[in-house]
Design a protein around this motif. Structure first.
Motif, mmCIF file in Angstrom:
data_model
loop_
_atom_site.group_PDB
_atom_site.id
_atom_site.type_symbol
_atom_site.label_atom_id
_atom_site.label_comp_id
_atom_site.label_asym_id
_atom_site.label_seq_id
_atom_site.Cartn_x
_atom_site.Cartn_y
_atom_site.Cartn_z
ATOM 1 N N ARG A 124 8.840 7.747 -40.166
ATOM 2 C CA ARG A 124 10.013 7.659 -39.279
ATOM 3 C C ARG A 124 10.280 8.996 -38.609
ATOM 4 N NH1 ARG A 124 13.540 4.696 -43.574
ATOM 5 N NH2 ARG A 124 12.652 2.632 -43.433
ATOM 6 N N GLU A 153 8.126 11.353 -37.967
ATOM 7 C CA GLU A 153 7.072 11.606 -36.987
ATOM 8 C C GLU A 153 7.268 10.759 -35.728
ATOM 9 O OE1 GLU A 153 3.385 10.985 -38.954
ATOM 10 O OE2 GLU A 153 3.652 12.699 -40.295
ATOM 11 N N ALA A 154 7.850 9.579 -35.876
ATOM 12 C CA ALA A 154 8.068 8.700 -34.730
ATOM 13 C C ALA A 154 9.286 9.126 -33.922
ATOM 14 C CB ALA A 154 8.230 7.258 -35.199
ATOM 15 N N GLN A 209 14.663 0.769 -32.712
ATOM 16 C CA GLN A 209 13.918 -0.266 -31.991
ATOM 17 C C GLN A 209 14.838 -0.999 -31.046
ATOM 18 O OE1 GLN A 209 12.154 -2.786 -34.895
ATOM 19 N NE2 GLN A 209 10.603 -1.301 -35.471
#
Length: 66
Positions: free
Chosen positions: A54, A56-57, A62
């Motif tokens: 999470r 890294e994202a 969403q």
């Protein structure tokens, strides 16, 4: 290693012995406790991996689908 003595219900210990396939009550209970600890460590590792993914994202929420 230090040892601890614990009193347990005989029926509970027999059930553990049968499920673990072990003839010694102490060994059977020790196997169950070690397995419980190992599962906890695996769960912690999976949660850490998800948290890392999470981060890294970019923690972007969403978009709603529908």
């Amino acid at each position: 290693m230090a040892e601890v003595k614990v009193s347990l219900d005989a029926e509970l210990v027999v059930e553990v012995m049968v499920l673990a396939g072990v003839g010694n009550p102490q060994d059977a209970v020790e196997l169950v406790v070690r397995d419980y600890i190992a599962r906890g460590h695996r769960t912690e590792a999976r949660a850490a991996e998800r948290d890392d993914a999470r981060r890294e994202a970019g923690d972007r929420p969403q978009e709603p689908q529908g």
